[in-house]
Design an enzyme around this catalytic site. Structure first.
Site, PDB file in Angstrom:
ATOM      1  N   TRP B 319      48.210  48.325  30.891  1.00  0.00           N
ATOM      2  CA  TRP B 319      48.639  47.530  31.860  1.00  0.00           C
ATOM      3  C   TRP B 319      48.478  48.064  33.206  1.00  0.00           C
ATOM      4  O   TRP B 319      48.030  47.077  34.066  1.00  0.00           O
ATOM      5  CB  TRP B 319      50.082  47.531  31.579  1.00  0.00           C
ATOM      6  CG  TRP B 319      50.723  46.501  32.573  1.00  0.00           C
ATOM      7  CD1 TRP B 319      51.222  45.092  32.499  1.00  0.00           C
ATOM      8  CD2 TRP B 319      51.551  47.022  33.858  1.00  0.00           C
ATOM      9  NE1 TRP B 319      51.605  44.657  33.572  1.00  0.00           N
ATOM     10  CE2 TRP B 319      52.061  45.650  34.381  1.00  0.00           C
ATOM     11  CE3 TRP B 319      51.928  48.171  34.609  1.00  0.00           C
ATOM     12  CZ2 TRP B 319      52.802  45.808  35.909  1.00  0.00           C
ATOM     13  CZ3 TRP B 319      52.356  48.085  35.825  1.00  0.00           C
ATOM     14  CH2 TRP B 319      52.900  46.890  36.360  1.00  0.00           C
ATOM     15  N   HIS B 320      48.350  49.322  33.525  1.00  0.00           N
ATOM     16  CA  HIS B 320      48.132  49.610  35.101  1.00  0.00           C
ATOM     17  C   HIS B 320      46.815  49.471  35.492  1.00  0.00           C
ATOM     18  O   HIS B 320      46.595  49.374  36.498  1.00  0.00           O
ATOM     19  CB  HIS B 320      48.635  51.227  34.895  1.00  0.00           C
ATOM     20  CG  HIS B 320      50.062  51.475  35.001  1.00  0.00           C
ATOM     21  ND1 HIS B 320      50.762  51.630  33.969  1.00  0.00           N
ATOM     22  CD2 HIS B 320      50.834  51.853  36.132  1.00  0.00           C
ATOM     23  CE1 HIS B 320      52.123  51.660  34.213  1.00  0.00           C
ATOM     24  NE2 HIS B 320      52.191  51.779  35.535  1.00  0.00           N
ATOM     25  N   GLY B 321      45.891  49.497  34.629  1.00  0.00           N
ATOM     26  CA  GLY B 321      44.440  49.091  34.970  1.00  0.00           C
ATOM     27  C   GLY B 321      43.801  49.069  33.897  1.00  0.00           C
ATOM     28  O   GLY B 321      43.874  49.725  32.770  1.00  0.00           O
ATOM     29  N   PHE B 491      47.617  46.937  40.293  1.00  0.00           N
ATOM     30  CA  PHE B 491      47.711  46.372  39.089  1.00  0.00           C
ATOM     31  C   PHE B 491      48.286  44.991  38.854  1.00  0.00           C
ATOM     32  O   PHE B 491      48.449  44.533  37.735  1.00  0.00           O
ATOM     33  CB  PHE B 491      48.919  47.494  38.712  1.00  0.00           C
ATOM     34  CG  PHE B 491      48.595  48.765  38.915  1.00  0.00           C
ATOM     35  CD1 PHE B 491      47.235  49.179  38.484  1.00  0.00           C
ATOM     36  CD2 PHE B 491      49.427  49.768  39.317  1.00  0.00           C
ATOM     37  CE1 PHE B 491      47.111  50.475  38.927  1.00  0.00           C
ATOM     38  CE2 PHE B 491      49.293  51.063  39.525  1.00  0.00           C
ATOM     39  CZ  PHE B 491      48.016  51.522  39.335  1.00  0.00           C
TER      40      PHE B 491
END
Lengths: 405, 491
Positions: B319-321, B491
């Site tokens: 989800w962060h990247g 993000f």
């Protein structure tokens, strides 16, 4: 009733500590402004005390130490910086310390040979110098008893249009010169976006905002002092970090160079290495920003007009580039640049020397697609001295400018 | 528009003044328009995306609520639409590249996208808010009737770009009730904004320059140097993100709204599970409620529970990247959580171990160990590739000395320590960095302490005025000219 309400509202407002803090900050700011105006010695603020020692900081520092005006001042970007240091390193066969080497011994010797007189040169040849930067240097420093007789200014298309540059006032040189002198007359031309103009106005109004670099310097001094006391580590003004690590940091940080950060060494006996840097220039030339180009042309005109008023002879040199580099420019741009610069130079009766000639400067004289190497630097000043001698009007000014001793 | 920009310094007071000068019935609309203006200040075209998703989720919420047997289908449609949008904008390149890598050994043609995709700001945050909304409506919550309130819930400018991820049950009632402003609320809002700016511009931004130097050329530095870079990044990301959250909370408070906290002294966590209860709380609770529990949570067999933990954290990492190093970071967190659970089981069986860990010294050792384990995770997070991260971690764990070339620059005592770092003279932060790192560890506690309003309330007014004035002064003076973006913006 209404008479009673007003003080109540004020009372409510003043009961907020955030509002009181803002008022306190405003008072301190006003106090600072008054002190700088009426008792500047109390604060002893000086642009020469800087937390980051950029190349322009080293130049200005040495320029201020000169006892009198130099006869000839050299201006230009790294395209002038490379032959200046490389040329002298080759000529003297000695490494040149970029922090302290601000004159061209080679040019002085060549002019002595040609004119039979001695000359003192001073170079404001600084990496990334735009035309606007050259103008602010001249406007701030080359005046009154510091006016030179001749200005030799090396230009290239990049100095007029660099897509890596948001606005004229965003360069390290401009920011520093804004601390040294008063650049308010060119506020409008130099600031880019309305936000940038707003920030400029704020720095005029607010003492705290304007003097941020001074406070930064104080923080540095105190932190270093503490560091010395805690670790007994003395040499805090030296810069030892590897240049490539620092270059990475300079993408986001202001320039900072120590007294022994960079030396230019004499050229090797064998051919000097050539580094391809066309990718970098593809980026710089990728988009023709006409607004920026016209604005930089206007700065060139201002510089020439100022010199004309001061009776200073200006020599504009179109600096040598490789053909590969010129080929990267947007179609028709180079020709238009040459024509427009030539027109302005003629209008102000300066001398234009086009040294961008591959027959005169073949690739063996380059260290990359734009910078001359040591031997290229030496050759550059030899060609320049010849051309100065050939132009009667310039030769007459130079003749007069030199010292017979 | 960055919170630490001149633009925001003008934007916020204008919206604040308009909000309080206008009648109550206009206020939601004023905030909604302001939020859309805020979003459009980057790339105006993406306003269509946020408005489109808002309308789709608003009507799907009603569809889920009203339909009986088919509500599962409506929910599936809503989740697919939201995740599909996120996947398209955020993961299309990553998926294409990963598939291409897989096809490469077989000699099959490489895939590439024929067009450019730009990642809209804040998409990960507002998509998660939409999913929370439709799932909660499916679970029985009442859908939001007011379209303007729903639109504002997703686009509210203080939390639009990097959260905290809000819950509509907490947030919508605040919009519908008349907003109140008092001097106390105003003061605490300004204090939070100043504290956030202080964390961001003074600490995180200055650390970022330092961190950048180390992570871009790790091979030059010794293992000891790299530990310092890892510590520095740990504090950079904490102060950056918690600073952002403070500004977001303070800005929301100015309009009389409360936004949940996102951090609770994370580096004082005594184990990794505790860390995730203190770090990015709004995300970890979202992952728990909308991923971990639907997968079966912990009310399943031991191995299924471990599987669920690993899947949740790995997807949380992604989800962060859209990059392998985020995936590995998430996987690392999942493995740590599993290891911690196993250790808890072992600890419960060995009484002397339990006593030792529960003692004061044991707790301190646990905090230190957890911090270091988290720092290793941050190397995966920050390094640009997994290979670089693994090489850095290898050097850190074996305390590899610096290269001779780099060490050659260092004076005697530092050579003995094999440290290159103290010789780097970066203009803004140096030499304060070495004095700053230990101070930051203390500041981490102090900042959390300052966030509790009771302490501020008990302070005499004069002290508060001086503190507030000093913060304003420091923020103005020490903001770097080129401030890096908030880390969580990407993000």
């Amino acid at each position: 009733m209404q008479g009673e309400k007003a003080p109540n509202k004020l009372k409510v407002l003043m009961s907020s500590y955030a509002i009181c803090a803002a008022l306190l900050l405003l008072s301190i700011d006003l106090g600072g402004r008054l002190l700088t105006q009426y008792a500047p010695q109390v604060l002893s603020l000086s642009p020469f005390k800087a937390a980051n020692r950029s190349w322009v900081w080293w130049n200005v520092r040495d320029f201020n130490e000169l006892k009198s005006a130099p006869d000839i001042v050299l201006l230009g970007s790294s395209l002038m910086m490379a032959p200046l240091h490389g040329g002298d390193a080759a000529h003297l066969n000695l490494p040149q310390n970029v922090a302290f080497h601000h004159h061209s011994q080679l040019l002085e010797d060549l002019l002595k040979e040609k004119f039979g007189r001695t000359y003192r040169t001073f170079a404001f040849a600084l990496g990334g110098e735009m035309v606007s930067d050259a103008y602010v240097i001249a406007h701030t420093l080359l005046k009154d008893d510091r006016k030179p007789k001749v200005i030799i200014y090396g230009i290239a298309p990049r100095d007029f249009m660099d897509s890596a540059l948001p606005s004229a006032s965003s360069t390290e040189i401009f920011k520093y010169m804004d601390r040294v002198g008063d650049l308010s007359e060119i506020d409008k031309e130099s600031a880019g976006s309305p936000w940038e103009q707003g920030e400029k106005r704020l720095s005029k109004v607010s003492f705290t905002y304007r003097h941020r670099p001074d406070f930064l310097y104080v923080q540095h001094r105190w932190a270093k002092e503490l560091f010395r006391k805690l670790l007994g580590y003395e040499e805090l003004d030296q810069v030892r970090s590897p240049l490539h690590v620092r270059k990475q940091a300079f993408l986001e940080l202001p320039e900072d160079f120590g007294p022994t950060s960079l030396f230019v060494t004499p050229p090797p006996v064998i051919a000097e290495p050539y580094k391809a840097n066309l990718e970098e220039y593809k980026f710089r030339y990728r988009k023709l920003n006409l607004k920026q180009f016209n604005s930089q042309l206007a700065f060139l005109e201002r510089l020439l007009a100022m010199a004309e008023d001061d009776d200073t002879r200006v020599v504009i040199i179109n600096m040598p580039l490789t053909t590969d580099n010129v080929a990267l420019m947007p179609a028709g741009f180079y020709q238009s640049y040459l024509e427009q610069v030539n027109g302005i130079v003629k209008k102000h009766q300066a001398l234009f020397l086009d040294l961008n000639d591959p027959t005169l400067f073949p690739q063996k004289y380059f260290t990359d697609s734009v910078h001359l190497n040591g031997r290229g630097g030496q050759h550059f000043f030899e060609v320049l001295a010849d051309r100065l001698k050939q132009d009667q009007q310039t030769a007459a000014v130079i003749e007069k400018a030199g010292n017979t001793k | 528009m960055l919170f630490n920009s001149f633009k925001y310094a003008l934007f916020l007071p204008i919206v604040f003044a308009l909000f309080w000068l206008c009648p109550q019935k206009w206020r939601v609309w004023i905030l909604l328009i302001a939020s859309y203006v805020f979003y459009m200040s980057w790339r105006p075209v993406f306003i269509l995306l946020i408005i489109g998703l808002t309308l789709v989720n608003y009507y799907l919420g009603f569809a889920i609520h009203k339909s009986g047997k088919r509500k599962k289908h409506w929910l599936a449609l809503a989740v697919v639409l939201n995740l599909g949008t996120l996947a398209y904008f955020k993961y299309a390149y990553f998926l294409t590249e990963t598939v291409s890598q897989c096809l490469k050994p077989a000699g099959l043609p490489q895939l590439s996208l024929p067009f450019e995709i730009i990642l809209p700001l804040g998409i990960s945050f507002f998509v998660f808010e939409f999913i929370h909304y439709v799932v909660d409506v499916y679970r029985g919550s009442e859908p939001i009737k007011s379209l303007s309130a729903f639109a504002l819930f997703a686009s509210f400018f203080p939390t639009q770009i990097a959260g905290p991820i809000k819950r509509f049950q907490d947030f919508i009632p605040q919009f519908l009730a008349p907003a109140q402003l008092s001097v106390a609320i105003f003061d605490s809002a300004i204090s939070l904004i100043l504290l956030g700016l202080f964390k961001k511009v003074l600490i995180a931004d200055n650390l970022s320059f330092f961190v950048q130097g180390g992570f871009s050329q790790p091979h030059l530095f010794s293992g000891l140097d790299l530990w310092i870079f890892a510590y520095a990044f740990a504090f950079q990301i904490y102060f950056d993100f918690s600073g952002y959250t403070d500004i977001a909370r303070g800005s929301a408070n100015l309009f009389g709204y409360k936004v949940p906290i996102n951090f609770n002294l994370p580096y004082l966590a005594c184990n990794i599970s505790d860390f995730w209860r203190r770090w990015h709380i709004s995300l970890s609770t979202w992952l728990r409620d909308y991923l971990f529990i639907p997968l079966g949570g912990s009310r399943v067999s031991k191995w299924l529970n471990y599987r669920n933990l690993i899947i949740t954290m790995t997807l949380g990492g992604l989800w962060h990247g859209a990059a392998m190093h985020y995936l590995l970071w998430g996987l690392y967190q999942g493995v740590l959580l599993v290891a911690h659970k196993e250790f808890q089981n072992v600890k419960a069986k060995i009484s002397w171990l339990k006593n030792a860990i529960d003692s004061k010294a044991g707790k301190i050792a646990s905090v230190i160990l957890t911090f270091h384990v988290v720092c290793i995770g941050w190397v995966f997070f920050r390094a640009e590739t997994n290979a670089l991260a693994l090489s850095m971690i290898g050097r850190m764990l074996t305390f590899t000395p610096a290269t001779e070339l780099a060490l050659g620059q260092a004076p005697g005592p530092l050579k003995t320590l094999a440290m290159v770092l103290p010789t780097i003279n970066f203009p803004l932060i140096y030499p304060a960095i070495f004095l700053l790192l230990p101070v930051l560890a203390i500041a981490h506690v102090a900042m959390g302490w300052l966030n509790t309003t009771t302490i501020i309330e008990r302070t005499p007014k004069t002290a508060k005025v001086i503190w507030c004035c000093a913060m304003m002064f420091l923020v103005i003076v020490f903001s770097p000219d080129k401030s890096p973006r908030f880390i969580y913006f990407q993000f």
